[in-house]
Write a protein that holds these residues in place. Structure first.
Motif, PDB file in Angstrom:
ATOM      1  N   PRO A 269       0.811  -1.068   0.146  1.00 13.00           N
ATOM      2  CA  PRO A 269      -0.062  -0.053   0.159  1.00 13.00           C
ATOM      3  C   PRO A 269       0.934   1.190  -0.049  1.00 13.00           C
ATOM      4  O   PRO A 269       1.794   1.151   0.806  1.00 13.00           O
ATOM      5  CB  PRO A 269      -0.647  -0.172   1.275  1.00 13.00           C
ATOM      6  CG  PRO A 269      -1.015  -1.462   1.538  1.00 13.00           C
ATOM      7  CD  PRO A 269       0.472  -2.101   1.263  1.00 13.00           C
ATOM      8  N   GLY A 270       0.508   2.297  -0.914  1.00 16.35           N
ATOM      9  CA  GLY A 270       1.286   3.494  -0.986  1.00 16.35           C
ATOM     10  C   GLY A 270       2.402   3.297  -2.304  1.00 16.35           C
ATOM     11  O   GLY A 270       2.777   4.275  -2.271  1.00 16.35           O
TER      12      GLY A 270
ATOM     13  N   ASN B 280       0.217   5.712  -5.187  1.00 15.73           N
ATOM     14  CA  ASN B 280      -0.501   5.622  -3.854  1.00 15.73           C
ATOM     15  C   ASN B 280      -1.638   4.570  -3.860  1.00 15.73           C
ATOM     16  O   ASN B 280      -2.746   4.786  -3.504  1.00 15.73           O
ATOM     17  CB  ASN B 280      -1.136   6.901  -3.613  1.00 15.73           C
ATOM     18  CG  ASN B 280      -1.722   7.013  -2.391  1.00 15.73           C
ATOM     19  OD1 ASN B 280      -1.391   6.304  -1.314  1.00 15.73           O
ATOM     20  ND2 ASN B 280      -2.550   7.935  -2.067  1.00 15.73           N
TER      21      ASN B 280
ATOM     22  N   LYS C 204      -3.705   1.558  -2.988  1.00 16.42           N
ATOM     23  CA  LYS C 204      -4.667   1.082  -2.062  1.00 16.42           C
ATOM     24  C   LYS C 204      -5.021  -0.571  -2.323  1.00 16.42           C
ATOM     25  O   LYS C 204      -4.873  -0.912  -3.368  1.00 16.42           O
ATOM     26  CB  LYS C 204      -5.803   1.664  -1.972  1.00 16.42           C
ATOM     27  CG  LYS C 204      -5.487   3.308  -1.938  1.00 16.42           C
ATOM     28  CD  LYS C 204      -6.810   4.217  -1.899  1.00 16.42           C
ATOM     29  CE  LYS C 204      -6.536   5.649  -1.765  1.00 16.42           C
ATOM     30  NZ  LYS C 204      -7.740   6.537  -1.787  1.00 16.42           N
ATOM     31  N   ALA C 205      -5.047  -1.258  -1.048  1.00 13.50           N
ATOM     32  CA  ALA C 205      -5.600  -2.637  -1.202  1.00 13.50           C
ATOM     33  C   ALA C 205      -6.888  -2.691  -2.241  1.00 13.50           C
ATOM     34  O   ALA C 205      -7.099  -3.804  -2.951  1.00 13.50           O
ATOM     35  CB  ALA C 205      -6.130  -3.219  -0.060  1.00 13.50           C
ATOM     36  N   GLU C 206      -7.829  -1.794  -2.022  1.00 15.98           N
ATOM     37  CA  GLU C 206      -8.998  -1.861  -3.179  1.00 15.98           C
ATOM     38  C   GLU C 206      -8.573  -1.744  -4.622  1.00 15.98           C
ATOM     39  O   GLU C 206      -9.420  -1.782  -5.505  1.00 15.98           O
ATOM     40  CB  GLU C 206     -10.009  -0.858  -2.674  1.00 15.98           C
ATOM     41  CG  GLU C 206      -9.613   0.522  -2.636  1.00 15.98           C
ATOM     42  CD  GLU C 206      -9.136   0.914  -1.048  1.00 15.98           C
ATOM     43  OE1 GLU C 206      -8.717   0.120  -0.337  1.00 15.98           O
ATOM     44  OE2 GLU C 206      -9.475   2.030  -0.632  1.00 15.98           O
ATOM     45  N   ASP C 207      -7.422  -1.370  -4.807  1.00 12.92           N
ATOM     46  CA  ASP C 207      -6.999  -1.273  -6.256  1.00 12.92           C
ATOM     47  C   ASP C 207      -6.604  -2.790  -6.710  1.00 12.92           C
ATOM     48  O   ASP C 207      -6.004  -2.927  -7.891  1.00 12.92           O
ATOM     49  CB  ASP C 207      -5.681  -0.412  -6.673  1.00 12.92           C
ATOM     50  CG  ASP C 207      -6.025   0.972  -6.206  1.00 12.92           C
ATOM     51  OD1 ASP C 207      -5.139   1.685  -5.457  1.00 12.92           O
ATOM     52  OD2 ASP C 207      -7.111   1.372  -6.882  1.00 12.92           O
TER      53      ASP C 207
ATOM     54  N   VAL D 116      -2.219  -5.355  -4.232  1.00 14.14           N
ATOM     55  CA  VAL D 116      -1.610  -4.212  -3.208  1.00 14.14           C
ATOM     56  C   VAL D 116      -1.943  -5.009  -1.830  1.00 14.14           C
ATOM     57  O   VAL D 116      -3.171  -4.874  -1.437  1.00 14.14           O
ATOM     58  CB  VAL D 116      -2.400  -3.122  -3.337  1.00 14.14           C
ATOM     59  CG1 VAL D 116      -1.818  -1.994  -2.366  1.00 14.14           C
ATOM     60  CG2 VAL D 116      -2.739  -2.541  -4.935  1.00 14.14           C
ATOM     61  N   SER D 117      -0.713  -5.277  -1.169  1.00 10.49           N
ATOM     62  CA  SER D 117      -0.947  -5.977   0.000  1.00 10.49           C
ATOM     63  C   SER D 117       0.452  -5.840   0.849  1.00 10.49           C
ATOM     64  O   SER D 117       1.466  -5.778   0.250  1.00 10.49           O
ATOM     65  CB  SER D 117      -1.343  -7.552  -0.071  1.00 10.49           C
ATOM     66  OG  SER D 117      -1.152  -7.998   1.233  1.00 10.49           O
ATOM     67  N   SER D 118      -0.037  -5.835   2.236  1.00 14.98           N
ATOM     68  CA  SER D 118       1.372  -5.430   3.109  1.00 14.98           C
ATOM     69  C   SER D 118       1.842  -7.007   3.419  1.00 14.98           C
ATOM     70  O   SER D 118       2.834  -7.231   4.298  1.00 14.98           O
ATOM     71  CB  SER D 118       1.156  -4.499   4.061  1.00 14.98           C
ATOM     72  OG  SER D 118      -0.100  -5.011   4.755  1.00 14.98           O
TER      73      SER D 118
ATOM     74  N   SER E  80     -12.454   6.807  -8.147  1.00 17.69           N
ATOM     75  CA  SER E  80     -11.922   6.010  -7.337  1.00 17.69           C
ATOM     76  C   SER E  80     -10.266   5.935  -7.295  1.00 17.69           C
ATOM     77  O   SER E  80      -9.506   5.798  -6.561  1.00 17.69           O
ATOM     78  CB  SER E  80     -12.134   4.517  -7.255  1.00 17.69           C
ATOM     79  OG  SER E  80     -11.789   4.022  -8.457  1.00 17.69           O
TER      80      SER E  80
ATOM     81  N   ARG F 281      -4.360   9.758  -8.660  1.00 18.51           N
ATOM     82  CA  ARG F 281      -3.452   8.817  -8.342  1.00 18.51           C
ATOM     83  C   ARG F 281      -2.950   8.017  -9.567  1.00 18.51           C
ATOM     84  O   ARG F 281      -2.047   7.628  -9.571  1.00 18.51           O
ATOM     85  CB  ARG F 281      -3.944   7.783  -7.260  1.00 18.51           C
ATOM     86  CG  ARG F 281      -4.525   8.355  -5.840  1.00 18.51           C
ATOM     87  CD  ARG F 281      -5.029   6.957  -5.006  1.00 18.51           C
ATOM     88  NE  ARG F 281      -6.055   6.332  -5.424  1.00 18.51           N
ATOM     89  CZ  ARG F 281      -6.093   5.126  -5.711  1.00 18.51           C
ATOM     90  NH1 ARG F 281      -4.913   4.448  -5.396  1.00 18.51           N
ATOM     91  NH2 ARG F 281      -7.194   4.397  -6.127  1.00 18.51           N
TER      92      ARG F 281
END
Length: 118
Positions: free
Chosen positions: A14-15, A84, A86-89, A116-118, A62, A66
């Motif tokens: 993320p980011g 930037n 996000k998980a929702e991407d 997109v995940s940590s 959305s 970005r």
């Protein structure tokens, strides 16, 4: 026959940022508006961004601010710069080319997965 090949997907935190590419063949390319779509697991395919032949752009709410879409007509390439993230991407991202003529079907690539995940 129009062929579209996406690349550039992968796993990002993320980011983070990614740049997707779409290579087109079998088309004049420069005269057509092109687009990026995405489909998340269990969801409908949705429009992400479009770019006209004159390079006017349009974005889903959305991703505004970005993501950037651009094209290189000489190389028959289209790009999606994603910042930037996000998980929702998280989704499979597809390149879209409109029909070549009236009544024809649009063309799609096979997609590239963005996670997109940590």
């Amino acid at each position: 026959q129009v062929q579209l090949v996406e690349s550039g997907g992968g796993l990002v935190q993320p980011g983070g940022s990614l740049r997707l590419s779409c290579a087109a063949s079998g088309t004049i390319f420069s005269i057509y508006a092109m687009g990026w779509y995405r489909q998340a697991p269990g969801k409908q395919r949705e429009l992400v961004a479009t770019i006209s032949s004159g390079r006017s752009t349009n974005f889903a709410d959305s991703v505004k601010g970005r993501f950037t879409i651009y094209r290189d007509n000489a190389k028959k390439m289209m790009y999606l710069q994603m910042n930037n993230l996000k998980a929702e991407d998280t989704a499979v991202y597809y390149c879209n080319h409109p029909p070549l003529g009236v009544g024809g079907m649009a063309y799609w690539g096979k997609g590239t997965l963005v996670t997109v995940s940590s």
